[in-house]
Design a protein around this motif. Structure first.
Motif, PDB file in Angstrom:
ATOM      1  N   LEU A 115       0.824  -1.204   0.000  1.00  0.00           N
ATOM      2  CA  LEU A 115       0.000   0.000   0.000  1.00  0.00           C
ATOM      3  C   LEU A 115       0.861   1.259   0.000  1.00  0.00           C
ATOM      4  O   LEU A 115       0.532   2.257  -0.657  1.00  0.00           O
ATOM      5  N   LEU A 116       1.975   1.228   0.747  1.00  0.00           N
ATOM      6  CA  LEU A 116       2.880   2.375   0.758  1.00  0.00           C
ATOM      7  C   LEU A 116       3.495   2.593  -0.622  1.00  0.00           C
ATOM      8  O   LEU A 116       3.643   3.730  -1.076  1.00  0.00           O
ATOM      9  N   ARG A 117       3.832   1.501  -1.285  1.00  0.00           N
ATOM     10  CA  ARG A 117       4.442   1.598  -2.608  1.00  0.00           C
ATOM     11  C   ARG A 117       3.481   2.209  -3.621  1.00  0.00           C
ATOM     12  O   ARG A 117       3.877   2.981  -4.501  1.00  0.00           O
ATOM     13  N   ASP A 118       2.192   1.858  -3.501  1.00  0.00           N
ATOM     14  CA  ASP A 118       1.196   2.314  -4.466  1.00  0.00           C
ATOM     15  C   ASP A 118       0.380   3.509  -3.981  1.00  0.00           C
ATOM     16  O   ASP A 118      -0.615   3.870  -4.611  1.00  0.00           O
ATOM     17  N   ALA A 119       0.777   4.089  -2.857  1.00  0.00           N
ATOM     18  CA  ALA A 119      -0.028   5.174  -2.275  1.00  0.00           C
ATOM     19  C   ALA A 119      -0.176   6.345  -3.244  1.00  0.00           C
ATOM     20  O   ALA A 119       0.803   6.816  -3.828  1.00  0.00           O
ATOM     21  N   ASP A 120      -1.430   6.776  -3.407  1.00  0.00           N
ATOM     22  CA  ASP A 120      -1.693   7.918  -4.287  1.00  0.00           C
ATOM     23  C   ASP A 120      -2.302   9.094  -3.531  1.00  0.00           C
ATOM     24  O   ASP A 120      -2.710  10.093  -4.132  1.00  0.00           O
ATOM     25  N   GLY A 121      -2.374   8.966  -2.210  1.00  0.00           N
ATOM     26  CA  GLY A 121      -2.897  10.061  -1.397  1.00  0.00           C
ATOM     27  C   GLY A 121      -4.404  10.145  -1.352  1.00  0.00           C
ATOM     28  O   GLY A 121      -4.957  11.028  -0.690  1.00  0.00           O
ATOM     29  N   SER A 122      -5.092   9.211  -2.005  1.00  0.00           N
ATOM     30  CA  SER A 122      -6.555   9.263  -2.015  1.00  0.00           C
ATOM     31  C   SER A 122      -7.117   8.829  -0.662  1.00  0.00           C
ATOM     32  O   SER A 122      -6.474   8.127   0.115  1.00  0.00           O
ATOM     33  N   GLU A 123      -8.352   9.245  -0.422  1.00  0.00           N
ATOM     34  CA  GLU A 123      -9.011   8.909   0.841  1.00  0.00           C
ATOM     35  C   GLU A 123      -9.208   7.402   0.965  1.00  0.00           C
ATOM     36  O   GLU A 123      -9.054   6.827   2.042  1.00  0.00           O
ATOM     37  N   VAL A 124      -9.528   6.752  -0.140  1.00  0.00           N
ATOM     38  CA  VAL A 124      -9.725   5.300  -0.124  1.00  0.00           C
ATOM     39  C   VAL A 124      -8.433   4.584   0.227  1.00  0.00           C
ATOM     40  O   VAL A 124      -8.403   3.667   1.060  1.00  0.00           O
ATOM     41  N   MET A 125      -7.336   5.016  -0.427  1.00  0.00           N
ATOM     42  CA  MET A 125      -6.048   4.387  -0.176  1.00  0.00           C
ATOM     43  C   MET A 125      -5.605   4.590   1.274  1.00  0.00           C
ATOM     44  O   MET A 125      -5.101   3.673   1.920  1.00  0.00           O
ATOM     45  N   MET A 126      -5.806   5.790   1.808  1.00  0.00           N
ATOM     46  CA  MET A 126      -5.423   6.051   3.190  1.00  0.00           C
ATOM     47  C   MET A 126      -6.255   5.222   4.154  1.00  0.00           C
ATOM     48  O   MET A 126      -5.765   4.751   5.181  1.00  0.00           O
ATOM     49  N   GLY A 127      -7.524   5.008   3.814  1.00  0.00           N
ATOM     50  CA  GLY A 127      -8.371   4.176   4.651  1.00  0.00           C
ATOM     51  C   GLY A 127      -7.889   2.733   4.668  1.00  0.00           C
ATOM     52  O   GLY A 127      -7.866   2.083   5.728  1.00  0.00           O
ATOM     53  N   GLU A 128      -7.492   2.224   3.502  1.00  0.00           N
ATOM     54  CA  GLU A 128      -6.965   0.859   3.427  1.00  0.00           C
ATOM     55  C   GLU A 128      -5.664   0.742   4.213  1.00  0.00           C
ATOM     56  O   GLU A 128      -5.408  -0.281   4.863  1.00  0.00           O
ATOM     57  N   LEU A 129      -4.835   1.790   4.139  1.00  0.00           N
ATOM     58  CA  LEU A 129      -3.564   1.774   4.852  1.00  0.00           C
ATOM     59  C   LEU A 129      -3.791   1.754   6.364  1.00  0.00           C
ATOM     60  O   LEU A 129      -3.148   1.004   7.098  1.00  0.00           O
ATOM     61  N   GLU A 130      -4.726   2.572   6.838  1.00  0.00           N
ATOM     62  CA  GLU A 130      -5.025   2.598   8.272  1.00  0.00           C
ATOM     63  C   GLU A 130      -5.566   1.251   8.742  1.00  0.00           C
ATOM     64  O   GLU A 130      -5.220   0.761   9.825  1.00  0.00           O
ATOM     65  N   GLU A 131      -6.416   0.630   7.922  1.00  0.00           N
ATOM     66  CA  GLU A 131      -6.981  -0.672   8.275  1.00  0.00           C
ATOM     67  C   GLU A 131      -5.890  -1.747   8.325  1.00  0.00           C
ATOM     68  O   GLU A 131      -5.867  -2.587   9.234  1.00  0.00           O
ATOM     69  N   ALA A 132      -4.964  -1.705   7.354  1.00  0.00           N
ATOM     70  CA  ALA A 132      -3.881  -2.688   7.316  1.00  0.00           C
ATOM     71  C   ALA A 132      -2.954  -2.513   8.509  1.00  0.00           C
ATOM     72  O   ALA A 132      -2.457  -3.483   9.097  1.00  0.00           O
ATOM     73  N   GLN A 133      -2.705  -1.250   8.875  1.00  0.00           N
ATOM     74  CA  GLN A 133      -1.832  -1.000  10.012  1.00  0.00           C
ATOM     75  C   GLN A 133      -2.486  -1.450  11.311  1.00  0.00           C
ATOM     76  O   GLN A 133      -1.825  -2.036  12.175  1.00  0.00           O
ATOM     77  N   LEU A 134      -3.778  -1.204  11.456  1.00  0.00           N
ATOM     78  CA  LEU A 134      -4.500  -1.657  12.651  1.00  0.00           C
ATOM     79  C   LEU A 134      -4.439  -3.181  12.751  1.00  0.00           C
ATOM     80  O   LEU A 134      -4.219  -3.738  13.831  1.00  0.00           O
ATOM     81  N   LEU A 135      -4.617  -3.875  11.629  1.00  0.00           N
ATOM     82  CA  LEU A 135      -4.566  -5.327  11.609  1.00  0.00           C
ATOM     83  C   LEU A 135      -3.197  -5.821  12.060  1.00  0.00           C
ATOM     84  O   LEU A 135      -3.092  -6.721  12.914  1.00  0.00           O
ATOM     85  N   CYS A 136      -2.139  -5.231  11.521  1.00  0.00           N
ATOM     86  CA  CYS A 136      -0.787  -5.667  11.853  1.00  0.00           C
ATOM     87  C   CYS A 136      -0.460  -5.389  13.319  1.00  0.00           C
ATOM     88  O   CYS A 136       0.099  -6.244  14.023  1.00  0.00           O
ATOM     89  N   GLN A 137      -0.816  -4.205  13.803  1.00  0.00           N
ATOM     90  CA  GLN A 137      -0.570  -3.868  15.203  1.00  0.00           C
ATOM     91  C   GLN A 137      -1.368  -4.774  16.137  1.00  0.00           C
ATOM     92  O   GLN A 137      -0.871  -5.202  17.182  1.00  0.00           O
ATOM     93  N   SER A 138      -2.613  -5.067  15.770  1.00  0.00           N
ATOM     94  CA  SER A 138      -3.450  -5.931  16.604  1.00  0.00           C
ATOM     95  C   SER A 138      -2.880  -7.343  16.664  1.00  0.00           C
ATOM     96  O   SER A 138      -2.856  -7.975  17.725  1.00  0.00           O
ATOM     97  N   LEU A 139      -2.430  -7.842  15.520  1.00  0.00           N
ATOM     98  CA  LEU A 139      -1.834  -9.178  15.486  1.00  0.00           C
ATOM     99  C   LEU A 139      -0.557  -9.222  16.314  1.00  0.00           C
ATOM    100  O   LEU A 139      -0.294 -10.201  17.021  1.00  0.00           O
ATOM    101  N   ASP A 140       0.247  -8.170  16.236  1.00  0.00           N
ATOM    102  CA  ASP A 140       1.449  -8.104  17.061  1.00  0.00           C
ATOM    103  C   ASP A 140       1.083  -8.107  18.547  1.00  0.00           C
ATOM    104  O   ASP A 140       1.731  -8.769  19.364  1.00  0.00           O
ATOM    105  N   GLU A 141       0.066  -7.336  18.909  1.00  0.00           N
ATOM    106  CA  GLU A 141      -0.362  -7.250  20.300  1.00  0.00           C
ATOM    107  C   GLU A 141      -0.826  -8.616  20.801  1.00  0.00           C
ATOM    108  O   GLU A 141      -0.450  -9.055  21.897  1.00  0.00           O
ATOM    109  N   ALA A 142      -1.640  -9.300  19.988  1.00  0.00           N
ATOM    110  CA  ALA A 142      -2.135 -10.625  20.358  1.00  0.00           C
ATOM    111  C   ALA A 142      -0.994 -11.629  20.443  1.00  0.00           C
ATOM    112  O   ALA A 142      -0.928 -12.454  21.364  1.00  0.00           O
ATOM    113  N   ARG A 143      -0.082 -11.549  19.479  1.00  0.00           N
ATOM    114  CA  ARG A 143       1.052 -12.478  19.474  1.00  0.00           C
ATOM    115  C   ARG A 143       1.903 -12.315  20.727  1.00  0.00           C
ATOM    116  O   ARG A 143       2.309 -13.296  21.360  1.00  0.00           O
TER     117      ARG A 143
END
Length: 324
Positions: A115-143
């Motif tokens: 997502l960072l590589r393809d980021a175009d600054g759009s609201e949709v892309m930023m929303g996907e990035l925030e969701e992906a980051q939340l997923l990764c952080q949550s998985l790290d927290e659970a792990r």
């Protein structure tokens, strides 16, 4: 409040039981069960939850009781001989879940990079990035939480059996909690640093190898104690066998808190696997070596150690001091 029921065999255990029930959670549990992200989601596209983390003290008590109870209820019965196998499986189940969460977090991290590589600054892309980051952080927290439970269960197993718990494959490490990172790029960089620290302990390396038939644990432990006195920040690297010399070394490392790197065989190399492992050990540029008589692999390692000029300690089977 949750009440835990535990049998008390004699009055000497009452004080221990009271201490257990009133104790504060260890620093490891207090850290691992701290919420590090607003919201929580370990399912891609799933709804984020605002539920709190479990109580650290409650989880610590439950984890210890989970393992100890197996030994308690089977003690002095005909199934006492398999109690350690069942308890090993309990620890392994926690280890397996921690590993699954870690793998899922790795995939989520790859998605963030895309997502960072393809980021175009759009609201949709930023929303996907925030969701992906939340997923990764949550998985790290659970792990980290499950890995903390795994480590405590492994410690309880060690206390009950006198042997350190070991995984059939992979590392047994728990990552250290870092501050929550907001920027996606900073978050990935911090995660890389954290994983490197967890999986590559720093310090002078002492290599250790020996046969699977060995009874004199006292001499080996005394020699390792002496080396550690000279090299307090040492990291121990062994040939990862589950019995004999390597088992003695693993128990010593667990008792002293010395980082241990277990070099398993690469079966794909066939008959050369053991010799390749010896080469890997020498490539660590060890400051000292302990080699005990065993098979031709130990003889090969001894020759390599001498040729490399590494200070070494050699033990022969005939020189064992075995308690009678």
């Amino acid at each position: 409040m949750t009440h835990h029921i535990r049998s008390v065999r004699d009055f000497s255990e009452i004080a221990d039981l009271i201490s257990l029930e009133t104790a504060q959670p260890s620093q490891a549990f207090a850290t691992a069960f701290t919420e590090t992200v607003d919201g929580f989601s370990i399912t891609a596209g799933g709804e984020a939850s605002d539920a709190p983390m479990p109580d650290a003290r409650e989880v610590q008590l439950a984890t210890e009781l989970l393992v100890r109870t197996i030994f308690d209820v089977l003690r002095d019965t005909r199934l006492e001989v398999v109690a350690d196998r069942i308890a090993w499986g309990v620890v392994h189940s926690l280890h397996k879940v921690a590993g699954q969460l870690d793998g899922e977090a790795d995939k989520a991290a790859v998605r963030i990079k895309e997502l960072l590589r393809d980021a175009d600054g759009s609201e949709v892309m930023m929303g996907e990035l925030e969701e992906a980051q939340l997923l990764c952080q949550s998985l790290d927290e659970a792990r980290d939480a499950v890995a903390c439970m795994r480590d405590h269960a492994a410690g309880t197993y060690h206390a009950e059996t006198g042997r350190p718990w070991s995984s059939p494959r992979g590392s047994l490490v728990s990552s250290k909690r870092t501050a929550t990172v907001i920027a996606a790029a900073d978050f990935l960089a911090a995660r890389r640093r954290r994983r490197t620290d967890a999986h590559a302990p720093e310090g002078p390396v002492v290599i250790f190898s020996g046969g699977q038939q060995w009874e004199d644990h006292v001499s080996l432990s005394e020699r390792l104690d002496a080396i550690r006195a000279r090299v307090p920040s040492m990291v121990l690297a062994t040939t990862a066998q589950s019995k004999g010399c390597d088992a003695v070394a693993a128990a010593w490392a667990a008792r002293t808190g010395t980082p241990l790197i277990a070099f398993t065989l690469n079966r794909a190399l066939g008959q050369r696997a053991g010799f390749a492992r010896n080469e890997q050990l020498l490539a660590l540029k060890p400051v000292e070596a302990v080699v005990c008589e065993g098979s031709g692999l130990q003889s090969h390692l001894a020759r390599m150690v001498r040729a490399a000029g590494v200070p070494a300690h050699f033990f022969r089977l005939a020189d064992q001091r075995v308690a009678r």
